[in-house]
Design a protein around this motif. Structure first.
Motif, PDB file in Angstrom:
ATOM      1  N   TYR A 271      16.239  16.876   4.137  1.00  0.00           N
ATOM      2  CA  TYR A 271      17.125  15.405   3.652  1.00  0.00           C
ATOM      3  C   TYR A 271      17.076  14.902   2.595  1.00  0.00           C
ATOM      4  CZ  TYR A 271      16.339  14.866   9.064  1.00  0.00           C
ATOM      5  OH  TYR A 271      16.877  14.589  10.290  1.00  0.00           O
ATOM      6  N   ASN A 272      16.613  15.591   1.187  1.00  0.00           N
ATOM      7  CA  ASN A 272      16.898  15.379   0.050  1.00  0.00           C
ATOM      8  C   ASN A 272      16.450  14.187  -0.142  1.00  0.00           C
ATOM      9  OD1 ASN A 272      18.154  17.034  -2.436  1.00  0.00           O
ATOM     10  ND2 ASN A 272      19.018  14.823  -2.938  1.00  0.00           N
ATOM     11  N   ASP A 273      15.300  13.828   0.316  1.00  0.00           N
ATOM     12  CA  ASP A 273      14.762  12.884   0.106  1.00  0.00           C
ATOM     13  C   ASP A 273      13.086  12.590   0.290  1.00  0.00           C
ATOM     14  OD1 ASP A 273      13.872   9.456   1.310  1.00  0.00           O
ATOM     15  OD2 ASP A 273      15.222   9.590   2.412  1.00  0.00           O
ATOM     16  N   LYS A 274      12.722  11.710  -0.584  1.00  0.00           N
ATOM     17  CA  LYS A 274      11.429  11.356  -0.782  1.00  0.00           C
ATOM     18  C   LYS A 274      10.468  11.355   0.265  1.00  0.00           C
ATOM     19  CE  LYS A 274      11.828  12.620  -5.968  1.00  0.00           C
ATOM     20  NZ  LYS A 274      11.242  11.708  -7.409  1.00  0.00           N
ATOM     21  N   ARG A 275      11.237  10.397   0.265  1.00  0.00           N
ATOM     22  CA  ARG A 275       9.963  10.320   1.611  1.00  0.00           C
ATOM     23  C   ARG A 275      10.419   9.949   2.774  1.00  0.00           C
ATOM     24  NH1 ARG A 275       6.236   5.414   0.406  1.00  0.00           N
ATOM     25  NH2 ARG A 275       6.284   5.312  -1.864  1.00  0.00           N
ATOM     26  N   ALA A 276      11.030  10.814   3.777  1.00  0.00           N
ATOM     27  CA  ALA A 276      11.797  11.240   4.542  1.00  0.00           C
ATOM     28  C   ALA A 276      10.379  11.393   5.777  1.00  0.00           C
ATOM     29  CB  ALA A 276      12.009  12.976   4.278  1.00  0.00           C
ATOM     30  N   PHE A 277       9.068  11.929   4.963  1.00  0.00           N
ATOM     31  CA  PHE A 277       7.880  11.657   6.599  1.00  0.00           C
ATOM     32  C   PHE A 277       7.561  10.363   6.262  1.00  0.00           C
ATOM     33  CE2 PHE A 277       3.380  11.221   6.563  1.00  0.00           C
ATOM     34  CZ  PHE A 277       3.176  12.079   7.450  1.00  0.00           C
TER      35      PHE A 277
ATOM     36  N   PHE B 107       0.528  -1.108  -0.103  1.00  0.00           N
ATOM     37  CA  PHE B 107       0.002  -0.141   0.128  1.00  0.00           C
ATOM     38  C   PHE B 107       0.763   0.823   0.155  1.00  0.00           C
ATOM     39  CE2 PHE B 107      -2.149   3.469   2.565  1.00  0.00           C
ATOM     40  CZ  PHE B 107      -2.891   3.549   1.581  1.00  0.00           C
ATOM     41  N   CYS B 108       1.797   1.371   0.776  1.00  0.00           N
ATOM     42  CA  CYS B 108       2.780   2.665   0.901  1.00  0.00           C
ATOM     43  C   CYS B 108       3.690   2.802  -0.125  1.00  0.00           C
ATOM     44  CB  CYS B 108       3.794   2.078   2.075  1.00  0.00           C
ATOM     45  SG  CYS B 108       2.768   2.034   3.395  1.00  0.00           S
ATOM     46  N   GLY B 109       3.549   2.191  -0.753  1.00  0.00           N
ATOM     47  CA  GLY B 109       4.493   2.016  -2.573  1.00  0.00           C
ATOM     48  C   GLY B 109       3.791   2.151  -3.498  1.00  0.00           C
ATOM     49  N   TRP B 110       2.354   1.849  -3.655  1.00  0.00           N
ATOM     50  CA  TRP B 110       1.466   1.716  -4.472  1.00  0.00           C
ATOM     51  C   TRP B 110       0.182   2.184  -4.912  1.00  0.00           C
ATOM     52  CZ3 TRP B 110       2.938   0.089  -9.943  1.00  0.00           C
ATOM     53  CH2 TRP B 110       3.728  -1.473  -9.578  1.00  0.00           C
ATOM     54  N   ALA B 111      -0.096   2.684  -2.972  1.00  0.00           N
ATOM     55  CA  ALA B 111      -1.588   3.575  -3.399  1.00  0.00           C
ATOM     56  C   ALA B 111      -1.736   4.562  -2.030  1.00  0.00           C
ATOM     57  CB  ALA B 111      -2.600   2.214  -2.800  1.00  0.00           C
ATOM     58  N   CYS B 112      -0.582   5.339  -1.564  1.00  0.00           N
ATOM     59  CA  CYS B 112      -0.661   5.680  -0.973  1.00  0.00           C
ATOM     60  C   CYS B 112      -0.789   7.117  -1.268  1.00  0.00           C
ATOM     61  CB  CYS B 112       0.218   6.112   0.040  1.00  0.00           C
ATOM     62  SG  CYS B 112       0.259   7.065   1.588  1.00  0.00           S
ATOM     63  N   TRP B 113      -1.638   7.597  -0.875  1.00  0.00           N
ATOM     64  CA  TRP B 113      -1.904   9.163  -1.756  1.00  0.00           C
ATOM     65  C   TRP B 113      -1.206  10.221  -0.841  1.00  0.00           C
ATOM     66  CZ3 TRP B 113      -5.544   6.409   2.424  1.00  0.00           C
ATOM     67  CH2 TRP B 113      -5.744   6.935   3.038  1.00  0.00           C
ATOM     68  N   THR B 114      -0.165  10.560   0.395  1.00  0.00           N
ATOM     69  CA  THR B 114       0.218  11.079   0.863  1.00  0.00           C
ATOM     70  C   THR B 114       1.050  10.822   0.317  1.00  0.00           C
ATOM     71  OG1 THR B 114      -0.797  11.008   2.982  1.00  0.00           O
ATOM     72  CG2 THR B 114       1.460  11.362   3.072  1.00  0.00           C
ATOM     73  N   ALA B 115       2.027   9.522   0.616  1.00  0.00           N
ATOM     74  CA  ALA B 115       3.262   9.568  -0.191  1.00  0.00           C
ATOM     75  C   ALA B 115       3.055   9.570  -2.189  1.00  0.00           C
ATOM     76  CB  ALA B 115       3.814   8.031  -0.542  1.00  0.00           C
ATOM     77  N   ALA B 116       2.380   9.576  -2.753  1.00  0.00           N
ATOM     78  CA  ALA B 116       2.283   9.964  -3.948  1.00  0.00           C
ATOM     79  C   ALA B 116       2.493  11.810  -4.253  1.00  0.00           C
ATOM     80  CB  ALA B 116       0.355   9.857  -4.304  1.00  0.00           C
ATOM     81  N   VAL B 117       1.942  11.926  -3.944  1.00  0.00           N
ATOM     82  CA  VAL B 117       2.721  13.449  -3.548  1.00  0.00           C
ATOM     83  C   VAL B 117       4.325  13.838  -3.747  1.00  0.00           C
ATOM     84  CG1 VAL B 117       2.828  16.078  -2.785  1.00  0.00           C
ATOM     85  CG2 VAL B 117       0.122  14.823  -2.744  1.00  0.00           C
ATOM     86  N   PHE B 118       4.905  13.040  -2.925  1.00  0.00           N
ATOM     87  CA  PHE B 118       6.706  13.229  -2.835  1.00  0.00           C
ATOM     88  C   PHE B 118       6.769  12.480  -3.219  1.00  0.00           C
ATOM     89  CE2 PHE B 118       4.693  12.392   2.562  1.00  0.00           C
ATOM     90  CZ  PHE B 118       4.203  14.162   2.483  1.00  0.00           C
ATOM     91  N   ASP B 119       6.676  11.505  -3.606  1.00  0.00           N
ATOM     92  CA  ASP B 119       7.178  10.443  -5.014  1.00  0.00           C
ATOM     93  C   ASP B 119       7.160  11.465  -6.396  1.00  0.00           C
ATOM     94  OD1 ASP B 119       7.595   8.664  -3.649  1.00  0.00           O
ATOM     95  OD2 ASP B 119       6.369   6.953  -4.737  1.00  0.00           O
TER      96      ASP B 119
END
Length: 284
Positions: free
Chosen positions: A203-209, A119-131
């Motif tokens: 952190y220059n890291d899209k997934r820092a959150f 879910f985190c890799g393919w469906a998380c609406w929050t991470a979708a923005v960060f990616d």
């Protein structure tokens, strides 16, 4: 034929989940949500098949972006739902098992027994923005101890509903359901973006959150650690080039598993398969 099956499998699973929930729960929205999620992931898989080189990495990013409006806009607006952890826990404490509770059960409690933190890799609406943030270059590295802050975030997310109900005698039925849920959903996500986007650039890291703040990651860790689907090595020998380690958005030492011919048994793995996309010898 096998390749076509693999591409279409997420869409087929989405249809099956929709039919099961349509029969057992009976809400029309399921016929939109799960087929669309499955279709989006199938589109991502298709792009990974037809694109070449590192361009294949965009497949997952497009899939997760397609899913974002379905979960972040369609469900909250149509059904006044709050899918955030605090909102779901509030409903559970009140003894009200809504669609948000069903979502959590499927995506983040029992689902990870099968697909881990997919879910985190393919469906998380929050991470979708960060990616999709315009961040390039090497990550600055997040200290391991700093990742323990997620436990504080989890405690806060669970404590607020407890305080509202037991200390303030908050009436979930009259003051929250169909009135405040959607507002809480959007306010919570706005807060996540307000915290996560600066962290990504810091952190220059899209997934820092995901590594520092997200409480949902901790909810998913126990079941994802024993998930059925894992990234595994192929028969091809690893040449220890380090490409998989470098591309991993969650900083997993992928190469240490692959060179030892071991599946990736790490609770931070989000099943993105980016490591497989960049492996020059097809060892993953």
């Amino acid at each position: 034929m096998r390749k076509v099956y693999r591409i279409l499998l997420p869409f087929l699973v989405g249809i099956i989940v929709w039919l099961i929930l349509e029969i057992t729960v009976g809400w029309w929205g399921f016929r939109v949500i799960f087929p669309w999620i499955g279709f989006s992931i199938s589109v991502g898989n298709l792009l990974r098949r037809i694109l070449k080189g590192k361009k294949r990495l965009v497949g997952r990013k497009i899939a997760i972006l397609m899913i974002l409006p379905c979960l972040l806009l369609f469900v909250p607006i149509v059904n006044h739902e709050n899918f955030q952890l605090g909102g779901v826990f509030l409903l559970i404490l009140a003894g009200f098992f809504s669609k948000g509770v069903i979502h959590y059960a499927i995506a983040k409690i029992f689902g990870p027994l099968i697909w881990g933190r997919g879910f985190c890799g393919w469906a998380c609406w929050t991470a979708a923005v960060f990616d999709w943030l315009p961040i390039t270059g090497n990550k600055k590295g997040i200290p391991e101890k700093a990742k323990n802050f997620r436990y504080i975030s989890l405690l806060v997310s669970l404590s607020i509903p407890v305080y509202l109900i037991f200390a303030l005698s908050y009436n979930v039925y009259s003051d929250y359901l169909n009135k405040m849920e959607m507002i809480w959903m959007f306010a919570g996500n706005a807060l996540y973006y307000a915290i996560g986007i600066p962290l990504a650039f810091m952190y220059n890291d899209k997934r820092a959150f995901c590594k520092l703040v997200c409480p949902v990651a901790l909810v998913m860790k126990p079941t994802s650690s024993v998930s059925l689907i894992k990234i595994k090595p192929k028969q091809n020998d690893c040449i220890e080039c380090g490409a998989c380690n470098k591309i991993c958005p969650m900083d997993i030492k992928v190469m240490s598993f692959i060179k030892e011919k071991e599946p990736i048994r790490h609770s931070e793995c989000i099943l993105c398969y980016d490591c497989r996309m960049v492996c020059p010898v097809n060892a993953i």
